[in-house]
Enzyme design. Structure first.
Site, PDB file in Angstrom:
ATOM      1  N   HIS A  57       0.798  -1.223   0.000  1.00 60.96           N
ATOM      2  CA  HIS A  57       0.000   0.000   0.000  1.00 60.96           C
ATOM      3  C   HIS A  57       0.830   1.272   0.000  1.00 60.96           C
ATOM      4  O   HIS A  57       0.285   2.376   0.063  1.00 60.96           O
ATOM      5  CB  HIS A  57      -0.993   0.000   1.176  1.00 60.96           C
ATOM      6  CG  HIS A  57      -0.394   0.292   2.511  1.00 60.96           C
ATOM      7  ND1 HIS A  57      -0.596   1.492   3.157  1.00 60.96           N
ATOM      8  CD2 HIS A  57       0.380  -0.447   3.326  1.00 60.96           C
ATOM      9  CE1 HIS A  57       0.023   1.470   4.330  1.00 60.96           C
ATOM     10  NE2 HIS A  57       0.628   0.307   4.442  1.00 60.96           N
ATOM     11  N   CYS A  66       1.719   5.092  11.406  1.00 61.98           N
ATOM     12  CA  CYS A  66       1.857   3.918  12.268  1.00 61.98           C
ATOM     13  C   CYS A  66       2.027   4.298  13.733  1.00 61.98           C
ATOM     14  O   CYS A  66       2.049   3.429  14.595  1.00 61.98           O
ATOM     15  CB  CYS A  66       3.044   3.064  11.811  1.00 61.98           C
ATOM     16  SG  CYS A  66       2.840   2.445  10.133  1.00 61.98           S
TER      17      CYS A  66
END
Length: 389
Positions: free
Chosen positions: A206, A333
């Site tokens: 991705h 993240c």
């Protein structure tokens, strides 16, 4: 690129799935849905063939062989498999790991586990104000007790591009292994020979216009017996990562990798860099204290612009920009974790400068119209904040 009414400037968090990639994935959700590990019938054989073809495409992207490709759920799992897998089977004489100070959070956390559970010594490698690894410090840090050095190819926050061949030349003298997180690399640099310079390498679907939920770890063939798997089961993928492979996702990653081998990629990167430079130049014209964090435009990811609005709070700016612009203060993240960026701190920014910084990341679908509209929205938001100062 607009998503409904939002200008999307967060491509380093995730890219949209390319339409051609999606079209190649779709049949494997319907008529070609077989389990690639079902060896007793033709439907399973076709699924296995599709997975093998995908592995070959990913391997060609980096100049490797298909049997050196291990599919994972993404780069985070690949990085964990590389470091924890090596560390668990390491000899007693090599109990030290070197990582750059600006590595992705998953590399830092995997290293912390090796330190806390297995007694490894973890040393951070210094970087300069542009995020480049200090080569002399690396040379001085290497010794015959180093198991592996982990340095990302392209930084996810400030876009720094490392000199992988030179790093390999230095690391190889000590007998240490070289792991490279290359999740951000396909959009930034040519990768067709990178497997010559690394022992292990991580990629993520991705980040390269492929699907979410799939990545790979390249493991040099002669090193595979030195990797302890994280996931145990049926012994799939040379017993390095058990579990049924998601055929549509593997096919999607293979299709995305194939796109990055086309001859038009260099011109696409140049166009992206040109548009990113327009965006930065227009920001610099605003009557506010704006500066670019990290390396100059030619030494960074062509779509990356990490901007410091000194004296202003980045979260306030982003809040005012909603829902018109999608950008971020750093790595997606670490979202939900209230702590300053370790990357920006490592290149010498103060706490207040870190708190004033936003990462804008353009993609292949970011038009000049989007750029100028985004500048207008940012200017309006800064005007609103200035009235409150």
């Amino acid at each position: 690129m607009y998503i409904k009414d939002t200008i999307y400037l967060d491509h380093q968090a995730t890219t949209p799935v390319d339409c051609d990639v999606l079209s190649k994935m779709w049949p494997y959700y319907s008529e070609s849905f077989g389990n690639p590990h079902s060896i007793d019938h033709s439907i399973g054989w076709r699924a296995a063939h599709a997975v093998n073809e995908a592995a070959e495409k990913v391997a060609r992207l980096i100049g490797a062989d298909a049997d050196e490709i291990v599919f994972t759920s993404g780069a985070t799992e690949a990085n964990n498999l590389a470091l924890l897998g090596l560390g668990t089977r390491a000899s007693e004489g090599r109990q030290r790991i070197l990582i750059s100070a600006i590595e992705h959070k998953c590399v830092l956390e995997a290293s912390r586990i090796l330190r806390n559970r297995f007694g490894f010594r973890i040393d951070l490698l210094h970087v300069d104000s542009a995020g480049r690894v200090d080569l002399e410090y690396l040379r001085d840090s290497l010794d015959d007790d180093v198991l592996v050095v982990s340095i990302m190819a392209v930084n996810n926050e400030i876009g720094t591009i490392q000199d992988i061949p030179t790093l390999n030349e230095i690391i190889a003298t000590s007998g240490a292994l070289f792991h490279c997180d290359a999740a951000q690399a396909p959009c930034a640099i040519e990768l067709n020979e990178i497997s010559r310079f690394v022992d292990l390498l991580s990629l993520s679907g991705h980040k390269m216009y492929g699907p979410q939920g799939i990545g790979v770890l390249f493991v040099r063939r002669d090193l595979q017996s030195r990797i302890e798997p994280l996931i145990h089961g049926g012994g799939q993928q040379q017993n390095l990562r058990s579990g049924t492979l998601p055929v549509p996702l593997c096919v999607g990653l293979g299709a995305a990798a194939e796109q990055f081998q086309s001859t038009c990629q260099d011109s696409e990167r140049k166009l992206l860099r040109k548009r990113r430079n327009i965006f930065v130049d227009e920001l610099m014209k605003l009557p506010y204290p704006v500066s670019l964090n990290g390396p100059n435009s030619n030494q960074r990811h062509p779509g990356n612009a990490n901007i410091c609005f000194e004296g202003y709070d980045a979260q306030d700016i982003l809040s005012l920009l909603q829902p018109r612009i999608a950008a971020s203060t750093g790595s997606a993240c670490t979202s939900g974790i209230s702590e300053p960026s370790h990357v920006l701190q490592s290149i010498g920014l103060s706490h207040s400068q870190v708190a004033s910084s936003i990462r804008f990341s353009l993609g292949r679908d970011t038009t000049e119209e989007c750029i100028y509209q985004a500048i207008t929205f940012i200017c309006q938001s800064m005007q609103n904040l200035s009235r409150d100062h």
